[in-house]
Design a protein around this motif. Sequence first.
Motif, PDB file in Angstrom:
ATOM      1  N   GLY A   1       5.835 -22.493  22.344  1.00 33.57           N
ATOM      2  CA  GLY A   1       5.208 -21.338  21.708  1.00 33.57           C
ATOM      3  C   GLY A   1       6.178 -20.753  20.760  1.00 33.57           C
ATOM      4  N   VAL A   2       7.356 -20.915  20.514  1.00 37.60           N
ATOM      5  CA  VAL A   2       8.443 -20.368  19.919  1.00 37.60           C
ATOM      6  C   VAL A   2       9.068 -21.012  18.782  1.00 37.60           C
ATOM      7  CG1 VAL A   2      10.751 -19.200  20.038  1.00 37.60           C
ATOM      8  CG2 VAL A   2       9.180 -19.074  22.027  1.00 37.60           C
ATOM      9  N   LYS A   3       9.294 -20.439  17.408  1.00 38.90           N
ATOM     10  CA  LYS A   3       9.802 -21.404  16.595  1.00 38.90           C
ATOM     11  C   LYS A   3      10.754 -20.362  15.725  1.00 38.90           C
ATOM     12  CE  LYS A   3       7.599 -23.564  12.435  1.00 38.90           C
ATOM     13  NZ  LYS A   3       6.452 -23.644  11.713  1.00 38.90           N
ATOM     14  N   HIS A   4      11.581 -20.661  15.405  1.00 40.04           N
ATOM     15  CA  HIS A   4      12.908 -20.078  14.528  1.00 40.04           C
ATOM     16  C   HIS A   4      12.375 -19.661  13.228  1.00 40.04           C
ATOM     17  CE1 HIS A   4      15.110 -21.112  18.171  1.00 40.04           C
ATOM     18  NE2 HIS A   4      15.819 -20.185  18.074  1.00 40.04           N
ATOM     19  N   LEU A   5      12.428 -18.333  12.518  1.00 37.26           N
ATOM     20  CA  LEU A   5      11.878 -18.090  11.237  1.00 37.26           C
ATOM     21  C   LEU A   5      12.689 -17.027  10.888  1.00 37.26           C
ATOM     22  CD1 LEU A   5       8.041 -18.174  12.128  1.00 37.26           C
ATOM     23  CD2 LEU A   5       9.258 -19.689  10.725  1.00 37.26           C
ATOM     24  N   PRO A   6      12.894 -16.801   9.720  1.00 43.50           N
ATOM     25  CA  PRO A   6      13.394 -15.868   8.998  1.00 43.50           C
ATOM     26  C   PRO A   6      12.759 -14.364   9.601  1.00 43.50           C
ATOM     27  CG  PRO A   6      13.098 -16.956   7.341  1.00 43.50           C
ATOM     28  CD  PRO A   6      12.171 -17.567   8.682  1.00 43.50           C
ATOM     29  N   PRO A   7      13.656 -13.206   9.666  1.00 41.11           N
ATOM     30  CA  PRO A   7      13.169 -12.126  10.326  1.00 41.11           C
ATOM     31  C   PRO A   7      12.213 -11.175   9.528  1.00 41.11           C
ATOM     32  CG  PRO A   7      15.624 -11.860   9.848  1.00 41.11           C
ATOM     33  CD  PRO A   7      15.181 -13.216   9.568  1.00 41.11           C
ATOM     34  N   HIS A   8      12.159 -11.577   8.322  1.00 38.87           N
ATOM     35  CA  HIS A   8      11.347 -10.719   7.604  1.00 38.87           C
ATOM     36  C   HIS A   8       9.847 -11.251   7.573  1.00 38.87           C
ATOM     37  CE1 HIS A   8      10.905 -13.787   4.281  1.00 38.87           C
ATOM     38  NE2 HIS A   8      12.025 -14.264   4.567  1.00 38.87           N
ATOM     39  N   LEU A   9       9.725 -12.521   8.306  1.00 44.98           N
ATOM     40  CA  LEU A   9       8.317 -12.667   8.304  1.00 44.98           C
ATOM     41  C   LEU A   9       7.616 -12.154   9.249  1.00 44.98           C
ATOM     42  CD1 LEU A   9       8.721 -16.773   8.118  1.00 44.98           C
ATOM     43  CD2 LEU A   9       7.996 -15.185   6.017  1.00 44.98           C
ATOM     44  N   PRO A  10       6.219 -11.725   8.949  1.00 43.85           N
ATOM     45  CA  PRO A  10       5.572 -10.911  10.009  1.00 43.85           C
ATOM     46  C   PRO A  10       5.136 -11.730  11.157  1.00 43.85           C
ATOM     47  CG  PRO A  10       3.877 -11.711   7.930  1.00 43.85           C
ATOM     48  CD  PRO A  10       5.450 -11.940   7.804  1.00 43.85           C
ATOM     49  N   ARG A  11       5.377 -10.956  12.338  1.00 46.64           N
ATOM     50  CA  ARG A  11       4.815 -11.538  13.591  1.00 46.64           C
ATOM     51  C   ARG A  11       3.491 -11.991  13.788  1.00 46.64           C
ATOM     52  NH1 ARG A  11       9.804 -11.376  12.948  1.00 46.64           N
ATOM     53  NH2 ARG A  11      11.589 -11.137  14.423  1.00 46.64           N
ATOM     54  N   PRO A  12       3.029 -12.821  14.306  1.00 44.58           N
ATOM     55  CA  PRO A  12       1.276 -13.127  14.496  1.00 44.58           C
ATOM     56  C   PRO A  12       1.037 -12.193  15.541  1.00 44.58           C
ATOM     57  CG  PRO A  12       2.517 -14.977  15.097  1.00 44.58           C
ATOM     58  CD  PRO A  12       3.610 -14.219  14.541  1.00 44.58           C
ATOM     59  N   ARG A  13      -0.433 -11.647  15.419  1.00 45.90           N
ATOM     60  CA  ARG A  13      -0.764 -11.056  16.807  1.00 45.90           C
ATOM     61  C   ARG A  13      -1.160 -12.069  17.774  1.00 45.90           C
ATOM     62  NH1 ARG A  13      -3.055  -9.246  12.141  1.00 45.90           N
ATOM     63  NH2 ARG A  13      -5.096 -10.131  12.723  1.00 45.90           N
ATOM     64  N   MET A  14      -1.005 -11.868  18.973  1.00 49.58           N
ATOM     65  CA  MET A  14      -1.309 -12.585  19.901  1.00 49.58           C
ATOM     66  C   MET A  14      -2.504 -12.071  20.847  1.00 49.58           C
ATOM     67  SD  MET A  14       0.743 -15.321  19.932  1.00 49.58           S
ATOM     68  CE  MET A  14       1.286 -15.756  18.780  1.00 49.58           C
ATOM     69  N   ALA A  15      -3.521 -12.825  21.435  1.00 48.67           N
ATOM     70  CA  ALA A  15      -4.455 -12.262  22.300  1.00 48.67           C
ATOM     71  C   ALA A  15      -4.100 -12.097  23.588  1.00 48.67           C
ATOM     72  CB  ALA A  15      -5.862 -13.087  21.685  1.00 48.67           C
ATOM     73  N   SER A  16      -4.836 -11.325  24.543  1.00 52.81           N
ATOM     74  CA  SER A  16      -4.691 -11.290  25.743  1.00 52.81           C
ATOM     75  C   SER A  16      -5.201 -12.720  26.475  1.00 52.81           C
ATOM     76  CB  SER A  16      -5.679 -10.285  26.198  1.00 52.81           C
ATOM     77  OG  SER A  16      -5.477 -10.312  27.710  1.00 52.81           O
ATOM     78  N   VAL A  17      -4.057 -13.104  27.365  1.00 53.58           N
ATOM     79  CA  VAL A  17      -4.449 -14.298  28.051  1.00 53.58           C
ATOM     80  C   VAL A  17      -5.673 -13.962  29.207  1.00 53.58           C
ATOM     81  CG1 VAL A  17      -3.391 -15.804  30.009  1.00 53.58           C
ATOM     82  CG2 VAL A  17      -1.823 -14.769  28.277  1.00 53.58           C
ATOM     83  N   TRP A  18      -6.015 -12.689  29.380  1.00 54.10           N
ATOM     84  CA  TRP A  18      -7.100 -12.574  30.285  1.00 54.10           C
ATOM     85  C   TRP A  18      -8.622 -12.970  29.501  1.00 54.10           C
ATOM     86  CZ3 TRP A  18      -6.588 -12.838  35.071  1.00 54.10           C
ATOM     87  CH2 TRP A  18      -5.280 -12.473  35.667  1.00 54.10           C
ATOM     88  N   LEU A  19      -8.222 -12.622  28.047  1.00 52.36           N
ATOM     89  CA  LEU A  19      -9.402 -12.839  27.295  1.00 52.36           C
ATOM     90  C   LEU A  19      -9.774 -14.533  27.424  1.00 52.36           C
ATOM     91  CD1 LEU A  19     -11.625 -12.065  25.216  1.00 52.36           C
ATOM     92  CD2 LEU A  19      -9.958 -12.231  23.488  1.00 52.36           C
ATOM     93  N   SER A  20      -8.721 -15.176  27.253  1.00 50.03           N
ATOM     94  CA  SER A  20      -8.669 -16.490  27.216  1.00 50.03           C
ATOM     95  C   SER A  20      -9.442 -16.975  28.469  1.00 50.03           C
ATOM     96  CB  SER A  20      -7.312 -17.453  26.972  1.00 50.03           C
ATOM     97  OG  SER A  20      -6.552 -17.030  28.123  1.00 50.03           O
ATOM     98  N   VAL A  21      -9.000 -16.391  29.594  1.00 48.82           N
ATOM     99  CA  VAL A  21      -9.654 -16.710  30.760  1.00 48.82           C
ATOM    100  C   VAL A  21     -11.102 -16.526  30.811  1.00 48.82           C
ATOM    101  CG1 VAL A  21      -9.529 -16.241  33.371  1.00 48.82           C
ATOM    102  CG2 VAL A  21      -7.334 -16.569  32.250  1.00 48.82           C
ATOM    103  N   LEU A  22     -11.469 -15.520  30.251  1.00 46.90           N
ATOM    104  CA  LEU A  22     -12.784 -15.244  30.299  1.00 46.90           C
ATOM    105  C   LEU A  22     -13.537 -16.166  29.370  1.00 46.90           C
ATOM    106  CD1 LEU A  22     -15.325 -13.285  30.763  1.00 46.90           C
ATOM    107  CD2 LEU A  22     -14.702 -11.811  28.825  1.00 46.90           C
ATOM    108  N   VAL A  23     -12.894 -16.419  28.203  1.00 47.43           N
ATOM    109  CA  VAL A  23     -13.907 -17.536  27.221  1.00 47.43           C
ATOM    110  C   VAL A  23     -13.963 -18.783  28.096  1.00 47.43           C
ATOM    111  CG1 VAL A  23     -13.575 -18.550  25.040  1.00 47.43           C
ATOM    112  CG2 VAL A  23     -13.023 -16.072  25.221  1.00 47.43           C
TER     113      VAL A  23
END
Length: 226
Positions: free
Chosen positions: A189-211
């Motif tokens: 799940g992890v990638k090495h990137l320059p620090p200036h790039l925006p971090r992607p928003r992560m959804a709740s794991v509980w939402l995935s369980v519901l879906v």
Amino acid sequence: MPKTTSAQPPYVPVRVWDLPTRLFHWAIVVLVGFSWLSVQRNWMDWHKLSGYMILTLLLFRIVWGFVGSQTARFGHFLASPRAALRHLAHLPRREPDLEVGHNAAGGWMVLVMLLLLAIQIGTGLFSNDDALTEGPLAGTVDKATSDWFSHIHRLNFTLIEIAIAAHVLAVLTYAVLKRHDLVRPMLTGVKHLPPHLPRPRMASVWLSVLVLAVAAGAVVLLVNRP
């Protein structure tokens, strides 16, 4: 410790893939392989069960593509066909991997694979093997139509095999030509990137369980319909 090179700014670990997306990816790998094996071994009850699991995951992934984490959303990774072609034109060029998620060409490959899997499962629901096994919806159409779905089901799996080969070849090509490791981020799940790039928003794991629960319930209702 941040990853550094002499020609590039410090790289930092960034979470680009959520756990539900990664589990979906590897579960599909296992289930498609098992679906092929079950046909070869004539384990048709297991083949049907594998198909139902794939259908559940497909329904989950479609919904997750709209409500899930930023990098899992279709709107994030589906670029224009022109952008995908421009990306492929630069394939031989050695350059750092700065993609936060799928690149422009990879996004289209994901969509193609999802469509092929949807066709495979959809036709399987109406198929028969001229013996003891038929899909749960085969009885809703006449025999000739069910035979047509069975033909498409077999033909489409060949296309899936071609798509899998193209996917593996693409991963190897990126590794050789561009020195991009596309496998490790899908594992960790992890990638090495320059620090200036925006971090992607992560959804709740509980939402995935519901879906996933809703998707599983829908499949149970479908295969057990009167």
